[in-house]
Design a protein around this motif. Structure first.
Motif, PDB file in Angstrom:
ATOM      1  N   LYS A  83      27.149   7.538   3.427  1.00 35.21           N
ATOM      2  CA  LYS A  83      25.751   7.306   3.792  1.00 35.21           C
ATOM      3  C   LYS A  83      25.081   8.646   4.089  1.00 35.21           C
ATOM      4  CE  LYS A  83      22.721   4.901   7.067  1.00 35.21           C
ATOM      5  NZ  LYS A  83      21.740   4.587   6.023  1.00 35.21           N
ATOM      6  N   ILE A  84      23.878   8.811   3.587  1.00 31.50           N
ATOM      7  CA  ILE A  84      23.092  10.010   3.865  1.00 31.50           C
ATOM      8  C   ILE A  84      22.104   9.695   4.986  1.00 31.50           C
ATOM      9  CG2 ILE A  84      21.399  11.642   2.949  1.00 31.50           C
ATOM     10  CD1 ILE A  84      22.609  11.199   0.182  1.00 31.50           C
ATOM     11  N   TYR A  85      22.086  10.538   6.014  1.00 25.90           N
ATOM     12  CA  TYR A  85      21.102  10.419   7.086  1.00 25.90           C
ATOM     13  C   TYR A  85      20.113  11.574   6.964  1.00 25.90           C
ATOM     14  CZ  TYR A  85      23.729   6.864   9.684  1.00 25.90           C
ATOM     15  OH  TYR A  85      24.356   5.709  10.066  1.00 25.90           O
ATOM     16  N   SER A  86      18.852  11.255   6.879  1.00 25.21           N
ATOM     17  CA  SER A  86      17.799  12.263   6.840  1.00 25.21           C
ATOM     18  C   SER A  86      16.992  12.198   8.126  1.00 25.21           C
ATOM     19  CB  SER A  86      16.877  12.017   5.633  1.00 25.21           C
ATOM     20  OG  SER A  86      15.716  12.815   5.719  1.00 25.21           O
ATOM     21  N   TYR A  87      16.482  13.333   8.548  1.00 22.03           N
ATOM     22  CA  TYR A  87      15.678  13.433   9.770  1.00 22.03           C
ATOM     23  C   TYR A  87      14.517  12.449   9.757  1.00 22.03           C
ATOM     24  CZ  TYR A  87      12.154  15.536  12.893  1.00 22.03           C
ATOM     25  OH  TYR A  87      11.195  15.751  13.845  1.00 22.03           O
ATOM     26  N   THR A  88      14.010  12.131   8.582  1.00 23.03           N
ATOM     27  CA  THR A  88      12.864  11.227   8.485  1.00 23.03           C
ATOM     28  C   THR A  88      13.261   9.751   8.547  1.00 23.03           C
ATOM     29  OG1 THR A  88      12.984  11.342   6.065  1.00 23.03           O
ATOM     30  CG2 THR A  88      11.503  12.887   7.168  1.00 23.03           C
ATOM     31  N   ASP A  89      14.569   9.460   8.518  1.00 19.59           N
ATOM     32  CA  ASP A  89      15.039   8.074   8.573  1.00 19.59           C
ATOM     33  C   ASP A  89      14.928   7.523   9.991  1.00 19.59           C
ATOM     34  OD1 ASP A  89      15.728   8.311   5.917  1.00 19.59           O
ATOM     35  OD2 ASP A  89      17.857   8.698   6.331  1.00 19.59           O
ATOM     36  N   LYS A  90      14.560   6.262  10.106  1.00 23.04           N
ATOM     37  CA  LYS A  90      14.548   5.610  11.421  1.00 23.04           C
ATOM     38  C   LYS A  90      15.954   5.467  11.986  1.00 23.04           C
ATOM     39  CE  LYS A  90      10.330   2.926  10.660  1.00 23.04           C
ATOM     40  NZ  LYS A  90       9.735   1.556  10.577  1.00 23.04           N
ATOM     41  N   SER A  91      16.955   5.428  11.087  1.00 19.16           N
ATOM     42  CA  SER A  91      18.342   5.245  11.516  1.00 19.16           C
ATOM     43  C   SER A  91      19.009   6.549  11.963  1.00 19.16           C
ATOM     44  CB  SER A  91      19.161   4.626  10.385  1.00 19.16           C
ATOM     45  OG  SER A  91      19.133   5.450   9.232  1.00 19.16           O
ATOM     46  N   ALA A 102      18.957  20.352  15.051  1.00 18.33           N
ATOM     47  CA  ALA A 102      19.777  19.317  14.404  1.00 18.33           C
ATOM     48  C   ALA A 102      19.657  19.409  12.893  1.00 18.33           C
ATOM     49  CB  ALA A 102      19.335  17.935  14.874  1.00 18.33           C
ATOM     50  N   PRO A 103      20.719  19.043  12.159  1.00 25.14           N
ATOM     51  CA  PRO A 103      20.649  19.094  10.687  1.00 25.14           C
ATOM     52  C   PRO A 103      19.607  18.112  10.172  1.00 25.14           C
ATOM     53  CG  PRO A 103      22.585  17.873  11.393  1.00 25.14           C
ATOM     54  CD  PRO A 103      22.011  18.493  12.632  1.00 25.14           C
ATOM     55  N   MET A 104      18.878  18.533   9.164  1.00 24.77           N
ATOM     56  CA  MET A 104      17.863  17.655   8.592  1.00 24.77           C
ATOM     57  C   MET A 104      18.491  16.589   7.710  1.00 24.77           C
ATOM     58  SD  MET A 104      15.300  18.787  10.070  1.00 24.77           S
ATOM     59  CE  MET A 104      13.982  17.905   9.274  1.00 24.77           C
ATOM     60  N   VAL A 105      19.676  16.890   7.216  1.00 18.65           N
ATOM     61  CA  VAL A 105      20.433  15.934   6.399  1.00 18.65           C
ATOM     62  C   VAL A 105      21.897  16.034   6.799  1.00 18.65           C
ATOM     63  CG1 VAL A 105      21.244  15.361   4.076  1.00 18.65           C
ATOM     64  CG2 VAL A 105      18.869  16.041   4.416  1.00 18.65           C
ATOM     65  N   PHE A 106      22.565  14.896   6.933  1.00 19.05           N
ATOM     66  CA  PHE A 106      24.018  14.930   7.065  1.00 19.05           C
ATOM     67  C   PHE A 106      24.619  13.722   6.365  1.00 19.05           C
ATOM     68  CE2 PHE A 106      22.909  12.607  11.007  1.00 19.05           C
ATOM     69  CZ  PHE A 106      23.815  11.557  10.993  1.00 19.05           C
ATOM     70  N   TYR A 107      25.932  13.800   6.146  1.00 18.04           N
ATOM     71  CA  TYR A 107      26.666  12.803   5.370  1.00 18.04           C
ATOM     72  C   TYR A 107      27.677  12.118   6.286  1.00 18.04           C
ATOM     73  CZ  TYR A 107      24.827  16.019   1.859  1.00 18.04           C
ATOM     74  OH  TYR A 107      24.013  16.833   1.122  1.00 18.04           O
ATOM     75  N   TYR A 108      27.769  10.792   6.168  1.00 18.28           N
ATOM     76  CA  TYR A 108      28.638  10.049   7.084  1.00 18.28           C
ATOM     77  C   TYR A 108      29.376   8.948   6.343  1.00 18.28           C
ATOM     78  CZ  TYR A 108      30.000   6.975  10.954  1.00 18.28           C
ATOM     79  OH  TYR A 108      30.707   6.197  11.828  1.00 18.28           O
ATOM     80  N   ARG A 109      30.660   8.886   6.603  1.00 12.79           N
ATOM     81  CA  ARG A 109      31.482   7.812   6.055  1.00 12.79           C
ATOM     82  C   ARG A 109      32.265   7.182   7.199  1.00 12.79           C
ATOM     83  NH1 ARG A 109      36.416   8.221   1.606  1.00 12.79           N
ATOM     84  NH2 ARG A 109      36.686   5.971   1.343  1.00 12.79           N
ATOM     85  N   GLY A 110      32.043   5.905   7.447  1.00 13.42           N
ATOM     86  CA  GLY A 110      32.739   5.241   8.542  1.00 13.42           C
ATOM     87  C   GLY A 110      31.995   4.001   8.980  1.00 13.42           C
ATOM     88  N   SER A 204      29.586  15.128   8.246  1.00 13.55           N
ATOM     89  CA  SER A 204      29.412  16.534   7.912  1.00 13.55           C
ATOM     90  C   SER A 204      27.981  16.787   7.464  1.00 13.55           C
ATOM     91  CB  SER A 204      30.363  16.952   6.788  1.00 13.55           C
ATOM     92  OG  SER A 204      30.129  18.311   6.422  1.00 13.55           O
ATOM     93  N   GLU A 205      27.463  17.949   7.816  1.00 13.59           N
ATOM     94  CA  GLU A 205      26.156  18.344   7.300  1.00 13.59           C
ATOM     95  C   GLU A 205      26.288  19.095   5.979  1.00 13.59           C
ATOM     96  OE1 GLU A 205      24.117  21.710   9.311  1.00 13.59           O
ATOM     97  OE2 GLU A 205      25.885  21.725  10.611  1.00 13.59           O
ATOM     98  N   PHE A 206      27.528  19.342   5.563  1.00 16.56           N
ATOM     99  CA  PHE A 206      27.769  20.135   4.355  1.00 16.56           C
ATOM    100  C   PHE A 206      27.987  19.215   3.151  1.00 16.56           C
ATOM    101  CE2 PHE A 206      29.371  22.603   7.985  1.00 16.56           C
ATOM    102  CZ  PHE A 206      28.535  23.708   7.885  1.00 16.56           C
ATOM    103  N   PRO A 207      27.334  19.520   2.041  1.00 19.38           N
ATOM    104  CA  PRO A 207      27.500  18.690   0.845  1.00 19.38           C
ATOM    105  C   PRO A 207      28.893  18.818   0.252  1.00 19.38           C
ATOM    106  CG  PRO A 207      26.195  20.647   0.357  1.00 19.38           C
ATOM    107  CD  PRO A 207      26.385  20.624   1.841  1.00 19.38           C
ATOM    108  N   SER A 208      29.200  17.946  -0.693  1.00 14.61           N
ATOM    109  CA  SER A 208      30.516  17.948  -1.329  1.00 14.61           C
ATOM    110  C   SER A 208      30.795  19.305  -1.967  1.00 14.61           C
ATOM    111  CB  SER A 208      30.583  16.852  -2.391  1.00 14.61           C
ATOM    112  OG  SER A 208      29.643  17.097  -3.424  1.00 14.61           O
ATOM    113  N   ASP A 209      32.069  19.625  -2.025  1.00 10.02           N
ATOM    114  CA  ASP A 209      32.557  20.893  -2.591  1.00 10.02           C
ATOM    115  C   ASP A 209      32.305  22.094  -1.697  1.00 10.02           C
ATOM    116  OD1 ASP A 209      33.526  19.582  -4.824  1.00 10.02           O
ATOM    117  OD2 ASP A 209      31.703  19.891  -5.991  1.00 10.02           O
TER     118      ASP A 209
END
Length: 375
Positions: A83-91, A102-110, A204-209
């Motif tokens: 799941k991608i979380y963006s600063y503009t998301d309500k979630s 805070a990171p403007m975008v981060f990635y979450y699996r769980g 993680s706030e870091f993209p894949s690779d």
């Protein structure tokens, strides 16, 4: 692939070199969305504090390549159910949103709720001593009474001890990584990381690779601090990631706690310094932490019901368990009379329930259900 345009825009802006999280926030707050930022002219961009001719040129020149990279990243996250979380998301997690960097975008699996009612970050030395591991294990075990989410960094030492102990006590736990979700570092923690996906998650706030680079780990510590109500430093030297996380938590006006250690012990010096300089509250137990945070332990009976709900029982085992629970203290003859289980099979059923930690037999050969934390 179904393309989420808002996620694509957020990723593209995040991928433009030179546009850090604070600048991104300023730009989005002014223009209203990542898409509007990317579509803005150079003159419009330069109206924002910190955006001059050089950076505005980078944004305009880099957006095409950034969108290509964003499309590739969306393929990866879709394939791996991230799941991608963006600063503009309500979630976007409320506590983290409050942090200015805070990171403007981060990635979450769980599956853990990143807005859980009570979140504790547990950090400490990578070279944990037996004393430090003991403190960590005791803290986490007792935190099971408080319905918390435990956050740490999946590093050696106190971090992995916190995650492992959380799993042992069915406490949801989230690891914040200093690299992309395509791998696990250190690799020896892979099995623990996989288990965390079933009761917690990886973030993680870091993209894949993105590789595990030393400079990434201090950076990820702001997420460890920012997600939580309180950061607990279990054991730490005067320098290292744990003290960085504590300083970040203080800067966010979050509570910080530390366990005291022996004077002269290298790996207690950081905790003692935090306490001495009034940058951390001294605690010696989870009860101290609960008192400080004004958290009441959850009802033990409720916890027992949660525990039973997660254990698979056969129909016969469920029947016998219910009889023991309702009976309070009951003999094997009493169970036999109520359950109608064949006499030669009942001892096997009782043994299975004992092995699953649901009932115990007292010295008087009476059975009762187990309340977590008692014997």
């Amino acid at each position: 692939m179904h393309v989420n345009s808002s996620e694509l825009d957020a990723l593209a802006l995040d991928f433009i070199a030179g546009v850090g999280s604070i600048t991104q926030r300023n730009l989005i707050d002014y223009f209203g969305s990542p898409k509007a930022v990317i579509e803005a002219s150079a003159d419009e961009l330069q109206q924002i504090s910190g955006v001059g001719k050089v950076l505005s040129a980078k944004i305009i020149a880099g957006k095409s390549e950034a969108y290509k990279r964003a499309e590739k990243e969306l393929l990866f996250v879709e394939k791996h159910q991230i799941k991608i979380y963006s600063y503009t998301d309500k979630s976007y997690p409320k506590r983290l949103r409050e942090c200015p960097d805070a990171p403007m975008v981060f990635y979450y699996r769980g599956n853990a709720d990143l807005d859980s009612a009570r979140i504790v970050s547990v950090v400490g030395s990578r070279k944990a001593t037996p004393y430090g591991r003991m403190l960590c294990e005791e803290l986490i075990e007792k935190l099971s009474d408080y319905n918390v989410l435990v956050v740490s960094g999946l590093a050696y030492g106190i971090d992995v001890c916190a995650h492992k102990t959380s799993l042992d006590h069915r406490i949801p736990t989230v690891g914040v990584l200093g690299h992309g979700l395509h791998t696990i570092y250190p690799s020896v923690h892979r099995n623990i990381a996989v288990k965390m996906l079933d009761n917690g998650g990886l973030l993680s706030e870091f993209p894949s690779d993105t590789p595990a680079d030393p400079k990434h780990f201090p950076q990820r510590n702001r997420i460890v601090a920012g997600l939580a109500d309180v950061t607990v430093v279990v054991e730490a030297a005067k320098r290292g990631g744990a003290l960085i996380t504590a300083e970040l938590a203080n800067s966010y006006d979050r509570d910080v706690c530390a366990f005291p250690g022996n004077i002269g012990n290298e790996y207690s010096a950081g905790c003692n310094l935090l306490i001495k300089s009034h940058r951390a509250h001294l605690i010696t137990s989870a009860e101290d932490l609960g008192y400080l945070m004004d958290w009441q332990p959850v009802n033990r009976a409720e916890k027992e019901e949660e525990k039973v709900a997660h254990i698979r029982l056969s129909d016969v085992e469920q029947t016998v368990y219910n009889i023991v629970k309702e009976g309070g203290m009951i003999s094997i003859d009493g169970i036999l009379n109520q359950s109608k289980v064949q006499p030669n099979k009942l001892p096997i059923v009782l043994l299975e329930l004992e092995m699953k930690g649901l009932i115990i037999i007292t010295p008087g050969k009476m059975y009762r259900v187990t309340i977590q934390g008692s014997v």
